[in-house]
Design a protein around this motif. Structure first.
Motif, mmCIF file in Angstrom:
data_model
loop_
_atom_site.group_PDB
_atom_site.id
_atom_site.type_symbol
_atom_site.label_atom_id
_atom_site.label_comp_id
_atom_site.label_asym_id
_atom_site.label_seq_id
_atom_site.Cartn_x
_atom_site.Cartn_y
_atom_site.Cartn_z
ATOM 1 N N MET A 1 19.286 -5.118 74.139
ATOM 2 C CA MET A 1 18.963 -6.395 74.728
ATOM 3 C C MET A 1 17.489 -6.703 74.496
ATOM 4 S SD MET A 1 21.176 -6.379 78.278
ATOM 5 C CE MET A 1 20.525 -7.968 78.692
ATOM 6 N N ILE A 2 17.212 -7.956 74.299
ATOM 7 C CA ILE A 2 15.844 -8.392 74.001
ATOM 8 C C ILE A 2 14.857 -7.951 75.071
ATOM 9 C CG2 ILE A 2 14.388 -10.454 73.894
ATOM 10 C CD1 ILE A 2 16.674 -11.732 72.286
ATOM 11 N N LEU A 3 15.220 -8.121 76.331
ATOM 12 C CA LEU A 3 14.282 -7.751 77.390
ATOM 13 C C LEU A 3 14.018 -6.247 77.400
ATOM 14 C CD1 LEU A 3 15.429 -10.102 80.279
ATOM 15 C CD2 LEU A 3 13.545 -10.418 78.652
ATOM 16 N N ASP A 4 15.043 -5.458 77.170
ATOM 17 C CA ASP A 4 14.842 -4.006 77.077
ATOM 18 C C ASP A 4 13.932 -3.673 75.898
ATOM 19 O OD1 ASP A 4 16.539 -3.456 79.248
ATOM 20 O OD2 ASP A 4 18.300 -3.319 77.935
ATOM 21 N N ASP A 5 14.199 -4.310 74.756
ATOM 22 C CA ASP A 5 13.424 -4.023 73.552
ATOM 23 C C ASP A 5 11.953 -4.364 73.744
ATOM 24 O OD1 ASP A 5 15.825 -3.258 72.440
ATOM 25 O OD2 ASP A 5 16.027 -5.041 71.178
ATOM 26 N N PHE A 6 11.672 -5.553 74.271
ATOM 27 C CA PHE A 6 10.271 -5.947 74.398
ATOM 28 C C PHE A 6 9.580 -5.285 75.578
ATOM 29 C CE2 PHE A 6 11.551 -8.689 71.086
ATOM 30 C CZ PHE A 6 10.414 -8.743 70.296
ATOM 31 N N SER A 7 10.324 -4.919 76.588
ATOM 32 C CA SER A 7 9.744 -4.115 77.659
ATOM 33 C C SER A 7 9.341 -2.746 77.108
ATOM 34 C CB SER A 7 10.757 -3.957 78.800
ATOM 35 O OG SER A 7 10.241 -3.137 79.801
ATOM 36 N N ASP A 8 10.218 -2.149 76.319
ATOM 37 C CA ASP A 8 9.897 -0.855 75.700
ATOM 38 C C ASP A 8 8.694 -0.979 74.774
ATOM 39 O OD1 ASP A 8 12.054 0.224 77.045
ATOM 40 O OD2 ASP A 8 13.335 0.396 75.260
ATOM 41 N N GLY A 19 9.438 -1.355 85.374
ATOM 42 C CA GLY A 19 9.876 -1.099 86.744
ATOM 43 C C GLY A 19 8.756 -0.833 87.721
ATOM 44 N N VAL A 20 7.531 -0.668 87.212
ATOM 45 C CA VAL A 20 6.372 -0.422 88.081
ATOM 46 C C VAL A 20 5.488 -1.663 88.118
ATOM 47 C CG1 VAL A 20 4.310 0.995 88.449
ATOM 48 C CG2 VAL A 20 6.439 2.060 87.678
ATOM 49 N N ASP A 21 5.026 -2.101 86.948
ATOM 50 C CA ASP A 21 4.215 -3.314 86.854
ATOM 51 C C ASP A 21 4.612 -4.174 85.651
ATOM 52 O OD1 ASP A 21 3.219 -1.606 84.927
ATOM 53 O OD2 ASP A 21 1.125 -1.777 85.556
ATOM 54 N N LEU A 22 5.742 -3.837 85.033
ATOM 55 C CA LEU A 22 6.309 -4.576 83.901
ATOM 56 C C LEU A 22 7.794 -4.755 84.205
ATOM 57 C CD1 LEU A 22 6.158 -5.725 80.989
ATOM 58 C CD2 LEU A 22 6.415 -3.385 80.162
ATOM 59 N N PHE A 23 8.225 -6.030 84.333
ATOM 60 C CA PHE A 23 9.568 -6.310 84.844
ATOM 61 C C PHE A 23 10.360 -7.191 83.894
ATOM 62 C CE2 PHE A 23 6.704 -5.513 88.353
ATOM 63 C CZ PHE A 23 7.378 -4.515 89.040
ATOM 64 N N LYS A 24 11.690 -7.075 83.998
ATOM 65 C CA LYS A 24 12.611 -7.848 83.181
ATOM 66 C C LYS A 24 13.395 -8.798 84.087
ATOM 67 C CE LYS A 24 14.295 -3.930 81.871
ATOM 68 N NZ LYS A 24 15.084 -2.847 81.296
ATOM 69 N N SER A 25 13.340 -10.097 83.769
ATOM 70 C CA SER A 25 14.104 -11.136 84.474
ATOM 71 C C SER A 25 13.722 -11.332 85.934
ATOM 72 C CB SER A 25 15.613 -10.874 84.393
ATOM 73 O OG SER A 25 16.045 -10.933 83.071
ATOM 74 N N GLU A 130 17.585 -10.018 63.369
ATOM 75 C CA GLU A 130 18.937 -9.887 62.837
ATOM 76 C C GLU A 130 19.908 -9.926 64.008
ATOM 77 O OE1 GLU A 130 18.983 -6.339 60.410
ATOM 78 O OE2 GLU A 130 18.146 -7.443 58.714
ATOM 79 N N PRO A 131 21.109 -10.433 63.806
ATOM 80 C CA PRO A 131 22.072 -10.511 64.890
ATOM 81 C C PRO A 131 22.342 -9.146 65.500
ATOM 82 C CG PRO A 131 22.823 -11.795 63.024
ATOM 83 C CD PRO A 131 21.633 -11.007 62.560
ATOM 84 N N ALA A 132 22.512 -9.150 66.800
ATOM 85 C CA ALA A 132 22.830 -7.930 67.533
ATOM 86 C C ALA A 132 24.196 -8.111 68.166
ATOM 87 C CB ALA A 132 21.772 -7.668 68.596
ATOM 88 N N THR A 133 24.814 -7.025 68.547
ATOM 89 C CA THR A 133 26.121 -7.113 69.198
ATOM 90 C C THR A 133 25.991 -7.600 70.629
ATOM 91 O OG1 THR A 133 25.989 -4.784 69.770
ATOM 92 C CG2 THR A 133 27.159 -5.360 67.741
#
Length: 135
Positions: A1-8, A19-25, A130-133
């Protein structure tokens, strides 16, 4: 997922800890100094001529990044630091997904001062991948 990728990715670049000072959604009420990532719709996917459904060659979702702090200069600097990391980011594979480019849609800007006096700066990005599933 995009948010997981860019958070990482941002976490690996020292922006914060997911989860500490960087959050998704979400941008929770604490801590005062925080970054939040939100995915939102972008332009239609790009297809080859005469291609049918499910044949996109690239997707172009958008990402909004919010940087919050009690001092406006600190919030703006965090947004600017992230802009430096993301704007014109080229061909990079994150968590198995190939991201061809990331472009800022503007420079970071002041978004709001919240009810507790914290300042939030924002910047929006168009991602070409590129398209992701899954998104």
């Amino acid at each position: 997922m995009i948010l997981d990728d860019f958070s990482d990715y941002l976490s690996s670049q020292g922006v914060g800890t997911t989860g500490v000072d960087l959050f998704k959604s979400t941008l929770p009420s604490t801590p005062d100094a925080a970054v939040a990532l939100f995915k939102y719709g972008g332009p239609a996917p790009v297809h080859m001529m005469s291609a049918g459904p499910g044949t996109a060659i690239v997707e172009r979702p958008h990402l909004q990044v919010l940087a919050r702090h009690t001092h406006p200069a600190n919030a703006e600097k965090k947004a600017q630091d992230i802009w430096t990391l993301l704007d014109a980011l080229g061909d990079k594979t994150i968590n198995g997904i190939r991201y061809l480019s990331v472009y800022a849609l503007q420079t970071p800007f002041f978004l709001q001062k919240d009810e507790t006096g914290r300042f939030t700066y924002a910047c929006n990005y168009e991602i070409v991948r590129e398209p992701a599933t899954s998104s």
